[in-house]
Structure formats: C-alpha cells, structure tokens
Design a protein around this motif. Structure first.
Motif, PDB file in Angstrom:
ATOM      1  N   GLN A   1       0.996  -1.054   0.382  1.00 49.50           N
ATOM      2  CA  GLN A   1       0.051  -0.326  -0.038  1.00 49.50           C
ATOM      3  C   GLN A   1       0.821   1.059  -0.086  1.00 49.50           C
ATOM      4  O   GLN A   1       0.551   2.252  -0.823  1.00 49.50           O
ATOM      5  N   LEU A   2       1.843   1.287   0.922  1.00 49.42           N
ATOM      6  CA  LEU A   2       2.719   2.249   0.173  1.00 49.42           C
ATOM      7  C   LEU A   2       3.154   2.878  -0.421  1.00 49.42           C
ATOM      8  O   LEU A   2       3.721   3.338  -0.817  1.00 49.42           O
ATOM      9  N   ALA A   3       3.664   1.616  -1.086  1.00 50.19           N
ATOM     10  CA  ALA A   3       4.755   1.779  -2.373  1.00 50.19           C
ATOM     11  C   ALA A   3       3.574   1.900  -3.920  1.00 50.19           C
ATOM     12  O   ALA A   3       3.502   2.649  -4.192  1.00 50.19           O
ATOM     13  N   THR A   4       2.783   1.822  -3.050  1.00 48.79           N
ATOM     14  CA  THR A   4       1.540   1.726  -4.790  1.00 48.79           C
ATOM     15  C   THR A   4       1.100   3.506  -4.212  1.00 48.79           C
ATOM     16  O   THR A   4       1.235   4.626  -5.107  1.00 48.79           O
ATOM     17  N   HIS A   5       1.039   4.183  -2.682  1.00 45.77           N
ATOM     18  CA  HIS A   5       0.530   5.782  -2.748  1.00 45.77           C
ATOM     19  C   HIS A   5       1.933   6.752  -2.469  1.00 45.77           C
ATOM     20  O   HIS A   5       1.674   7.429  -3.325  1.00 45.77           O
ATOM     21  N   TYR A   6       3.495   6.016  -2.719  1.00 44.92           N
ATOM     22  CA  TYR A   6       4.450   6.674  -2.690  1.00 44.92           C
ATOM     23  C   TYR A   6       4.577   6.618  -4.028  1.00 44.92           C
ATOM     24  O   TYR A   6       5.536   7.347  -4.726  1.00 44.92           O
ATOM     25  N   LYS A   7       3.874   5.558  -5.157  1.00 45.07           N
ATOM     26  CA  LYS A   7       4.650   5.624  -5.939  1.00 45.07           C
ATOM     27  C   LYS A   7       6.006   4.917  -6.610  1.00 45.07           C
ATOM     28  O   LYS A   7       6.482   5.594  -7.688  1.00 45.07           O
ATOM     29  N   VAL A   8       6.296   3.932  -5.783  1.00 44.16           N
ATOM     30  CA  VAL A   8       7.731   3.475  -5.596  1.00 44.16           C
ATOM     31  C   VAL A   8       7.661   2.084  -5.893  1.00 44.16           C
ATOM     32  O   VAL A   8       6.451   1.446  -5.531  1.00 44.16           O
ATOM     33  N   SER A   9       9.255   1.846  -6.283  1.00 45.56           N
ATOM     34  CA  SER A   9       8.741  -0.091  -5.819  1.00 45.56           C
ATOM     35  C   SER A   9       8.699  -0.629  -4.322  1.00 45.56           C
ATOM     36  O   SER A   9       9.426   0.682  -4.254  1.00 45.56           O
ATOM     37  N   THR A  10       8.180  -1.625  -4.564  1.00 49.54           N
ATOM     38  CA  THR A  10       8.197  -2.419  -3.307  1.00 49.54           C
ATOM     39  C   THR A  10       9.973  -2.453  -2.266  1.00 49.54           C
ATOM     40  O   THR A  10      10.671  -1.771  -1.496  1.00 49.54           O
ATOM     41  N   PRO A  11      11.146  -2.961  -3.397  1.00 47.71           N
ATOM     42  CA  PRO A  11      11.879  -2.441  -2.637  1.00 47.71           C
ATOM     43  C   PRO A  11      12.249  -0.271  -2.707  1.00 47.71           C
ATOM     44  O   PRO A  11      13.766  -0.902  -1.213  1.00 47.71           O
ATOM     45  N   THR A  12      12.191  -0.327  -3.020  1.00 44.77           N
ATOM     46  CA  THR A  12      12.782   1.046  -2.302  1.00 44.77           C
ATOM     47  C   THR A  12      11.990   2.101  -1.161  1.00 44.77           C
ATOM     48  O   THR A  12      12.224   2.269  -1.113  1.00 44.77           O
ATOM     49  N   LEU A  13      10.611   1.560  -1.796  1.00 42.01           N
ATOM     50  CA  LEU A  13       9.694   1.783  -0.453  1.00 42.01           C
ATOM     51  C   LEU A  13      10.777   1.092   1.576  1.00 42.01           C
ATOM     52  O   LEU A  13      11.043   1.934   2.266  1.00 42.01           O
ATOM     53  N   ARG A  14      11.131  -0.345   0.910  1.00 44.68           N
ATOM     54  CA  ARG A  14      11.723  -0.862   1.856  1.00 44.68           C
ATOM     55  C   ARG A  14      13.179  -0.482   2.361  1.00 44.68           C
ATOM     56  O   ARG A  14      13.009  -0.004   3.874  1.00 44.68           O
ATOM     57  N   ASN A  15      14.263   0.768   1.202  1.00 43.27           N
ATOM     58  CA  ASN A  15      14.862   0.905   1.828  1.00 43.27           C
ATOM     59  C   ASN A  15      14.417   2.357   2.822  1.00 43.27           C
ATOM     60  O   ASN A  15      15.134   2.824   3.461  1.00 43.27           O
ATOM     61  N   ALA A  16      13.233   3.085   2.657  1.00 46.04           N
ATOM     62  CA  ALA A  16      12.939   4.514   2.642  1.00 46.04           C
ATOM     63  C   ALA A  16      12.570   3.651   4.773  1.00 46.04           C
ATOM     64  O   ALA A  16      12.887   4.287   5.827  1.00 46.04           O
TER      65      ALA A  16
END
Length: 242
Positions: free
Chosen positions: A36-51
C-alpha cells in the motif's frame, strides 16, 4: 527530470518521519502494508523498504515479522563519552546478573591473565520501559570483585554504582570502538533486528601497576546511541631566544 532512487527513499522517509514525530501516526500504530505504501508513493517495493530501513535505524519504526511495520516512540538516546569507568544509561533501570567464571579464550587476552584465572562477570542489561535498551558485560578479577549478591531485576541504579568500589585508581583506559552487526545472541537479548548496526565498544582499564582491573564489552544499538569525544589542547608558550 530523473529522480534518483536514493532521493525518493529519503523523501519517503522524511514524510513518514514527519507523520510519526508530529503524532499523525501514533506510537504502536501499524503502518499501511508495504504494498500500500509503495502504491501511495508510486515507487517499487525495494525502494519503499529502503525508506523504512532508514526509519528502523532511527528507532522510529519497528518491523515485526509476520505482522508488519509499527511506529514507536523515539528511544532514549545514549551519548557515549568514554574515558572513565564503565558508563551506564543514566536514569534507566538495570538488570544485573553476576557470574563467577574462569578466564578462557579472548578474556585471557583482554585481562592479560593466565587461562583459568578467576573472574567475576557482571551482565548488565538496561531497560527503557519494557524494552531492553543496551548491554554491558563487565569482567573483573575475582579478588577485586565484591561479594556475590542475589540478582534483583531490575536494579534502578547506574551500573557504576553496582560495580566494586573503590577499584584501584586508573592509570589508563583503552577503548576500541567499531560498528558491526549484532550477533544472534545480542540481537535476541536486545530484541533488535539482525540488520541493525551496533556500536561495539571494548574498554580495558589498567591501574598504575599496569594490571587490568576492568574489561568491558558494550553493545549499543545504532538506533539509540552515538559517541562523543572531546579533545583538550594545551598551548605551550615559547620563550623568545636570546
């Protein structure tokens, strides 16, 4: 314009950090799923996990296996200044376990004693609320240690007040500080991620005769610890020649 993955990671972390520190996301509240967060921020899951990893390292987000990511209150910060007796987390309760043992392996090198020499170990675990905070394992030659007392968890005192006193006057304190990942035992004891860096500090204190009177292994999780060193310079006045 091309936005780098690194900048997107920091932008997402900044936004979530702001929500947590301002109370929009409250301590103990579960964050939306990573998808859900990856979709919200329009990024890939790996990028979201790095954040999220940035916030986990700061102690603002805790990832619980099988449950998700949760906001948590900022942890009490440790400022390690060094240079004296084994420090404690001021104001935090400490559980101390005392064990009599014989020097083996690395302990013989640390304390400069023969194998089998009698030692006393103080296993000191501080707590912030219900959570383990930091770990100190202190080793002292048996003849310098106080009489054994029953363990009483927690002892709401500083570690230094529970160690032998008075120890001989110190002539030198050597401190070796490095950043590494925790061992499985350290991660389990402190309830931290095995991917969270720690400050691993080895302190060896000697008296005026050169005898090691205390050796300590400190484990300070990187999401709640920092090191501070102060150098005092002395100005030497030169007298004019002639």
């Amino acid at each position: 314009m091309i936005v780098s993955v690194a900048s997107r990671r920091h932008t997402i972390a900044d936004d979530l950090r702001s929500q947590i520190t301002t109370g929009r996301i409250k301590p103990g509240e579960r964050l939306p799923s990573e998808a859900q967060l990856a979709t919200h921020y329009k990024v890939s899951t790996p990028t979201l996990r790095n954040a999220l990893a940035l916030l986990q390292a700061e102690g603002l987000v805790e990832k619980i296996h099988g449950k998700g990511n949760y906001a948590r209150r900022p942890l009490r910060r440790i400022t390690y200044a060094g240079g004296g007796r084994t420090p404690a987390d001021r104001g935090l309760p400490v559980t101390i376990r005392t064990t009599k043992l014989r020097a083996r392996g690395h302990l013989t090198t640390l304390l400069r004693v023969a194998a089998g020499s009698p030692l006393t170990e103080f296993h000191c675990l501080s707590h912030d609320g219900k959570s383990p905070h930091s770990l100190a394992r202190v080793y002292i030659p048996r003849d310098l240690a106080p009489p054994a007392t029953p363990d009483t968890p927690p002892w709401p005192q500083e570690v230094a007040t529970l160690l032998p006193k008075p120890l001989p006057d110190l002539a030198e304190v050597q401190e070796h500080i490095r950043v590494r990942l925790p061992t499985p035992a350290e991660a389990a004891t402190l309830r931290i991620s095995s991917a969270l860096a720690i400050l691993a500090i080895t302190r060896v204190a000697t008296d005026k005769t050169g005898r090691v009177v205390e050796a300590a292994l400190l484990t300070l999780p990187g999401d709640r610890a920092e090191a501070l060193f102060t150098t005092h310079h002395t100005t030497i006045e030169r007298r004019p020649e002639g």
